[in-house]
Design a protein around this motif. Structure first.
Motif, PDB file in Angstrom:
ATOM      1  N   ALA A  13       0.835  -1.197   0.000  1.00 59.64           N
ATOM      2  CA  ALA A  13       0.000   0.000   0.000  1.00 59.64           C
ATOM      3  C   ALA A  13       0.871   1.248   0.000  1.00 59.64           C
ATOM      4  O   ALA A  13       1.892   1.308   0.697  1.00 59.64           O
ATOM      5  CB  ALA A  13      -0.922  -0.009   1.224  1.00 59.64           C
ATOM      6  N   LYS A  86      -3.869   1.397  -2.975  1.00 57.18           N
ATOM      7  CA  LYS A  86      -4.576   1.022  -1.758  1.00 57.18           C
ATOM      8  C   LYS A  86      -4.979  -0.452  -1.855  1.00 57.18           C
ATOM      9  O   LYS A  86      -5.138  -0.988  -2.955  1.00 57.18           O
ATOM     10  CB  LYS A  86      -5.833   1.882  -1.609  1.00 57.18           C
ATOM     11  N   PRO A  87      -5.188  -1.101  -0.731  1.00 58.94           N
ATOM     12  CA  PRO A  87      -5.625  -2.507  -0.777  1.00 58.94           C
ATOM     13  C   PRO A  87      -6.892  -2.701  -1.611  1.00 58.94           C
ATOM     14  O   PRO A  87      -7.047  -3.740  -2.268  1.00 58.94           O
ATOM     15  CB  PRO A  87      -5.852  -2.841   0.691  1.00 58.94           C
ATOM     16  N   SER A 124      -1.620  -4.584   2.591  1.00 60.83           N
ATOM     17  CA  SER A 124      -1.737  -3.502   3.591  1.00 60.83           C
ATOM     18  C   SER A 124      -0.594  -3.525   4.585  1.00 60.83           C
ATOM     19  O   SER A 124       0.214  -4.441   4.610  1.00 60.83           O
ATOM     20  CB  SER A 124      -3.063  -3.655   4.325  1.00 60.83           C
TER      21      SER A 124
END
Length: 124
Positions: A13, A86-87, A124
């Motif tokens: 991330a 982002k995840p 993440s």
């Protein structure tokens, strides 16, 4: 027309990744091109699109300001530069091409050719 996507992989991330799409065959018939993605367990969704001339470009709200779409007609390639990942960006990314120049965001019903998809995983 055949589309070959490449460049997916695993990234943390906040990191960056670029995916590419190479077109072959009757590439002179292609107008708009774009990227769609299918997150795990969800429907495929629009990510970004670009007209034959390189403008205008369109982005999904979820990626606007983080992703940049580009194309090189001389090389018959298209790319998607993805920053600040982002995840929730984890998905199979599909490149797509339309024989129509709509000057609007692409919808699936407008797509004439699909690439095979490349997996992008954001941890993440």
């Amino acid at each position: 027309v055949q589309l070959q996507a490449s460049g997916g992989g695993l990234v943390q991330a906040g990191g960056s990744l670029s995916v590419s799409c190479a077109a072959s065959g009757r590439t002179d018939s292609i107008y708009d091109m774009g990227w769609f993605r299918q997150p795990p367990g969800k429907d495929r969704e629009f990510v970004a699109s670009i007209s034959w001339s390189g403008a205008p470009t369109f982005y999904a709200n979820s990626v606007k300001g983080r992703f940049t779409i580009s194309r090189d007609n001389a090389e018959n390639t298209m790319a998607l530069q993805m920053n600040s990942l982002k995840p929730e960006d984890t998905a199979v990314y599909y490149c797509a091409a339309s024989l129509i120049g709509s000057r609007a965001p692409l919808y699936e019903k407008m797509i004439d050719y699909w690439g095979q998809g490349t997996l992008v995983t954001v941890s993440s």
